[in-house]
Design an enzyme around this catalytic site. Structure first.
Site, PDB file in Angstrom:
ATOM      1  N   TYR A 121       9.546   1.626  27.096  1.00  0.00           N
ATOM      2  CA  TYR A 121       8.459   2.598  27.038  1.00  0.00           C
ATOM      3  C   TYR A 121       7.338   2.059  26.153  1.00  0.00           C
ATOM      4  O   TYR A 121       7.569   1.701  24.985  1.00  0.00           O
ATOM      5  CB  TYR A 121       8.930   3.942  26.480  1.00  0.00           C
ATOM      6  CG  TYR A 121       9.923   4.698  27.334  1.00  0.00           C
ATOM      7  CD1 TYR A 121      10.193   4.329  28.649  1.00  0.00           C
ATOM      8  CD2 TYR A 121      10.601   5.803  26.822  1.00  0.00           C
ATOM      9  CE1 TYR A 121      11.111   5.029  29.419  1.00  0.00           C
ATOM     10  CE2 TYR A 121      11.510   6.515  27.586  1.00  0.00           C
ATOM     11  CZ  TYR A 121      11.768   6.119  28.884  1.00  0.00           C
ATOM     12  OH  TYR A 121      12.683   6.816  29.650  1.00  0.00           O
ATOM     13  N   LEU A 162       6.898  20.925  39.715  1.00  0.00           N
ATOM     14  CA  LEU A 162       7.524  22.245  39.564  1.00  0.00           C
ATOM     15  C   LEU A 162       6.838  23.105  38.500  1.00  0.00           C
ATOM     16  O   LEU A 162       7.298  24.213  38.214  1.00  0.00           O
ATOM     17  CB  LEU A 162       9.001  22.073  39.199  1.00  0.00           C
ATOM     18  CG  LEU A 162       9.923  21.661  40.346  1.00  0.00           C
ATOM     19  CD1 LEU A 162      11.241  21.124  39.816  1.00  0.00           C
ATOM     20  CD2 LEU A 162      10.156  22.838  41.283  1.00  0.00           C
TER      21      LEU A 162
END
Length: 361
Positions: A71, A250
């Protein structure tokens, strides 16, 4: 004699055991992909903003942080480590998870996906990826240096390595635990058969077994229910799912008309945008529409309903959530107060259609 002051619970987040292990993690785990360096991705937060997020999360009760060596090409571990130091978080309490497999770019702006697809060996990263004994030890040592920690709580194997013999991988993972560099082992993003192979090898050879699986799981990606979730239950391994909001698909209504052209910064620059779920899942739009409907029923946000569904599923220990906004992080904590009825759970799940497995090989 002095009277003691009664202790009063002050944290919103509670704690659960990770699988059948003795390790306790927060009900919500803070994912750290969005923390590190804006030079890596435009939506990633730099050190000062990251510290604010870590403090907010910890004050609410989140003491488990999920990062990875790749990351921000290592900067996520760096800023997480700095946050732990600056905030003086108690090491005996917090749980730090990181990953091993991928290459860490030699500069912060190296694209991990492009590097993986091009083949690290072809780009000057020989022996700097995969699950060889050399790379496991080198990767763990580098992660500890970036994190400024003496040990990693959970080292997650991020993908299955077809090139390295399983005997070498499992012995090396066991040895980094025995050496005190790592406390527990976990896996991430693989097929159920791959997890079976590695877990069975550990058990039958008296090596350190896995206690967690970081797998993709949400209302619009439920392929893990076929084989992975039953496998985890069989082995007593806890699921800490990622992409629980499907990259944001979502968390907001289905885009219509010109709205489909209005993208967030992450949507516009992410390697795997939210629109991927609409392209691969025939029932995705219907599921999202029902999330919006149930959210109105509960007076909640779509993100809260989606996260509450994940937390209610059998086998899930704690979801991993990530955000670049303190307001959104606070909103997600509201999912802890929502208890969906059996009827609502069924209603949300009903439109789902099987889809192609993606994001692991």
């Amino acid at each position: 004699m002095m009277s003691s002051t009664p202790l009063k619970p002050s944290r919103r987040v509670k704690y659960v055991r990770l699988g059948s292990s003795g390790l306790k993690v927060s009900q919500i785990i803070l994912g750290c992909m969005s923390y590190g360096s804006s030079e890596w991705k435009a939506w990633a937060l730099d050190e000062d903003e990251t510290v604010k997020h870590i403090k907010f999360a910890y004050d609410a009760g989140i003491q488990t942080f999920d990062t990875a060596n790749a990351y921000s090409n290592g900067m996520s571990e760096v800023v997480l480590g700095k946050a732990i130091q600056r905030l003086q978080l108690p090491r005996e309490e917090i749980v730090v998870m990181t990953k091993v497999f991928g290459s860490v770019g030699k500069t912060v702006n190296v694209n991990a996906m492009e590097l993986f697809l091009a083949g690290p060996d072809n780009c000057g990263y020989v022996n700097q990826h995969g699950l060889s004994r050399k790379h496991i030890f080198d990767s763990v040592k580098a992660s500890l240096k970036r994190l400024q920690l003496d040990y990693i709580d959970v080292l997650q194997v991020h993908r299955f390595d077809y090139e390295t013999p399983i005997e070498e991988t499992m012995q090396a993972l066991h040895d980094v635990v025995k050496a005190g560099h790592v406390r527990y082992l976990g896996m991430s993003s693989c097929h159920a058969w791959q997890f079976h192979v590695m877990q069975n090898y550990a058990i039958t050879h008296d090596l350190t077994p896995f206690i967690s699986m970081t797998n993709q799981y949400s209302l619009v990606y439920r392929e893990e229910e076929r084989e992975m979730m039953p496998s985890l239950k069989h082995f007593g391994v806890g699921s800490i799912p990622w992409s629980t909001l499907a990259r944001g698909a979502l968390s907001r209504p289905v885009p219509v008309g010109t709205d489909s052209e209005k993208q967030t910064l992450r949507e516009a620059t992410d390697d795997i945008p939210a629109s991927t779920y609409f392209a691969l899942g025939a029932g995705t739009k219907d599921v999202v529409n029902r999330v919006e409907e149930i959210a109105k029923k509960y007076g909640a946000t779509m993100s809260q309903i989606s996260l509450a569904w994940v937390m209610a599923k059998d086998g899930v220990t704690a979801p991993v959530v990530g955000t670049t906004s303190l307001e959104k992080l606070d909103d997600l904590l509201g999912a802890l107060e929502i208890k969906l009825s059996t009827e609502d759970m069924t209603y949300l799940e009903e439109p789902y259609k099987p889809m192609k497995i993606f994001l692991y090989n």
